[in-house]
Design an enzyme around this catalytic site. Sequence first.
Site, PDB file in Angstrom:
ATOM      1  N   ASP A 349      10.278  -7.923 -24.355  1.00  0.00           N
ATOM      2  CA  ASP A 349      10.914  -7.733 -22.848  1.00  0.00           C
ATOM      3  C   ASP A 349      12.282  -8.377 -22.628  1.00  0.00           C
ATOM      4  OD1 ASP A 349       9.637  -7.986 -19.820  1.00  0.00           O
ATOM      5  OD2 ASP A 349      11.331  -9.020 -19.973  1.00  0.00           O
ATOM      6  N   ASP A 383      16.075  -5.328 -26.128  1.00  0.00           N
ATOM      7  CA  ASP A 383      16.130  -4.301 -25.357  1.00  0.00           C
ATOM      8  C   ASP A 383      14.777  -3.412 -26.151  1.00  0.00           C
ATOM      9  OD1 ASP A 383      17.076  -1.013 -25.663  1.00  0.00           O
ATOM     10  OD2 ASP A 383      17.432  -2.079 -23.622  1.00  0.00           O
ATOM     11  N   ASP A 401       5.094  -1.128 -19.788  1.00  0.00           N
ATOM     12  CA  ASP A 401       5.025  -1.600 -18.241  1.00  0.00           C
ATOM     13  C   ASP A 401       6.483  -1.822 -17.795  1.00  0.00           C
ATOM     14  OD1 ASP A 401       4.035  -2.325 -15.932  1.00  0.00           O
ATOM     15  OD2 ASP A 401       3.426  -4.070 -16.608  1.00  0.00           O
TER      16      ASP A 401
END
Length: 542
Positions: A349, A383, A401
Amino acid sequence: MPATEESSTSALGAPREDAGASSTAAQPLRPSAAQPLPRLVHPALLASVFVIATSGLIYELITGTLASYVLGDSVTQFSFVIGLYLFAMGIGSYLSQYIEGRLLERFVEIELGLALVGGLSAPMLFRVYTALGAFRALLYALVLLIGVLVGLEIPLLIRLLNFSLDLKRLVARVLTLDYIGALAASLLFPSLLLPRLGIHQTSLFFGLLNAAVALTSTFLFPLERSVVVRLRALCVVVMAGLGVAFALVSRFVERAEALYFGAPIVYAAQSPYQRLVITRSPRTTRLFLNGNLQFSSDDEHRYHEVLVHPAVAALGRDPRRALILGGGDGLAARELLRYPSIEQILLVDLDAAVTGAFRDLPLAAELNGGALRDPRVAVRNEDAFKYLEESTESFDLAVVDFPDPGNYAVGKLYTDAFYHLLRQRISVRGLAVIQATSPHYARESFWCVVTTLEAAGFKAAPLHVYVPSFGEWGFILAGGEGLAAPGALRIDASKLRYLDSSGLPELFRFPRDLGRVEAPVNRLNDQKLVSVYTREWAEWTR
C-alpha cells in the site's frame, strides 16, 4: 532638486513638486542624495523575489490539491488551475503598467492583499467544500485573484530595483530567483509542508511570509512618516490576523470536519497523498480519505467477505501465499487470516499513514483484528505498479483493493499493462480478485475493467453484492481457463457475518439492468476508464 531625484521620490511614495516634468518620465529610479538608501535594499528586495515566487506557487499547489480532493481527476484539476493561474499572472503583469506613482506603497498593499487572499485560501475553500457549486466559484475566483496579484508583484519589484542594476542584469537575477523559488515550492510542498503542517497551516504560513515581505519593504526606502505609519500598521494588523488564524485553524478544521462527517473525529492525519479521517459514533466507525467514505464498520463485512472468500473458494485449494495490493486498512488481510493454511501475506500500500494507523491505533487495529500486527503479514509502502515491475515473487492469490479510478494516478492500476504484470506474479493455478466499482452507478466503468482484464489474458468472473453504505458493488475474479464461479465456500460460514455457500450463486448472477455493456479497454497510454468513470458518477451526483 534634480529631475532624476524628483522622479525617484514620486515613484517611491513622496509627492512630486512638479508633476508636469515630462523629461523625467523615462528616467530610471535613483536613490535620493538627500535620503541615501540602506546598503541592503538590493539584496533584501531580491530575497523578496524568492519568497514571492515560492508563495505564489504554493498557493497554486494548494488550490490544485483541494480541487483534486473535492472534484476528482487530479490531472484535469491541476491543468485547469495552472492554466488559469498563469493567465491571471499575465493579466496582472499587463495591469502593472498603469501603476505609475508611489510604487512602494502599491507593492506593500499588493503583498498584503496576497497575504490575506492566499493565506486564507485553504480555510475558505474548506469551509465551502460541502457545497459543490460554491466550491467551484470560490476556487476559480481565488485562483484568478491570486494570479493577478502575483502578476503585479514582479514588474513592480523590477521597477523598484531599477536604480541599482542595469536592465539586463536585473531581469536575469529576478527571473533566476523567481524560477528557483518555484522549484523550492514544488519540492517542499509534497515532501515537507503538506505532511508536516497540513494544507491549511501551509497556506496561512505563506500568507505570513508575504505580510513579512510587505513589512520589511517599508524599511528599505524613504517614505513620508504618515505613509510609513499607515503601511506598518496595516502589516501588523494583517500579520496578527493571520497569526491568530494559524493558531486556531486546527480547531476550525476539526469542528468543520466533524460537522461534515456527521460524527466525532477520533483520528485525523495528512499524508503526502491524502487526508485521513476516522470518525466514531455509537453505531459505527468510518474511514474517510480526502472526504470520501472508504468503509463503515456496520457493513464493511459484506464488502470484505465477498472480496476475499469467493476468490478462495474459486481457487479450489487452501491458499498459502497471498498478495494484497491496496487494502491498507487491513480488513482484507483479516479475512485471509481466517484460513489456517496462510503462511504469508504481503500487503503493498502506497500510504504509510494508512497502514500505520491501522496497525498502531487501538480503535483501527480492533476493526481488522490486529491483522497488520500478525507475524504472517508483511507491509510494504510503495507504489503497486512499481512493485509488480520489480518483483519476482509468486502468489496463490492476489487481492487488488484500490480506490476507484477517479484520476489517472489510480487509473494506471486498472490498465491492461498493470494486469499483464499482475499475471506474472500469480502462480499457474492461482487467481486474483479485483475491486471494480459499482455496476449500478458506474456500469460501463465496471465492464470496462472486465474487458481490460480479458485483454490482458485473464478469464473473468464478475460478481456483486449490496453494501448499504455504497449500494450495489462489484468485484471480478480473474484467472486462467479453468476459472469458474465456485459452488461452495472453503471456510466455515459460522465464522462469517454475511456470506454462506447458499448465497454464492446469487453473487455471480447479474440482472438485466446490471448486465454487460460494451466498454473499451483501459490502456496505460489511453486511460479511457477515468473519463468514463468520472462521467458516470457525475451523472448520479447532479
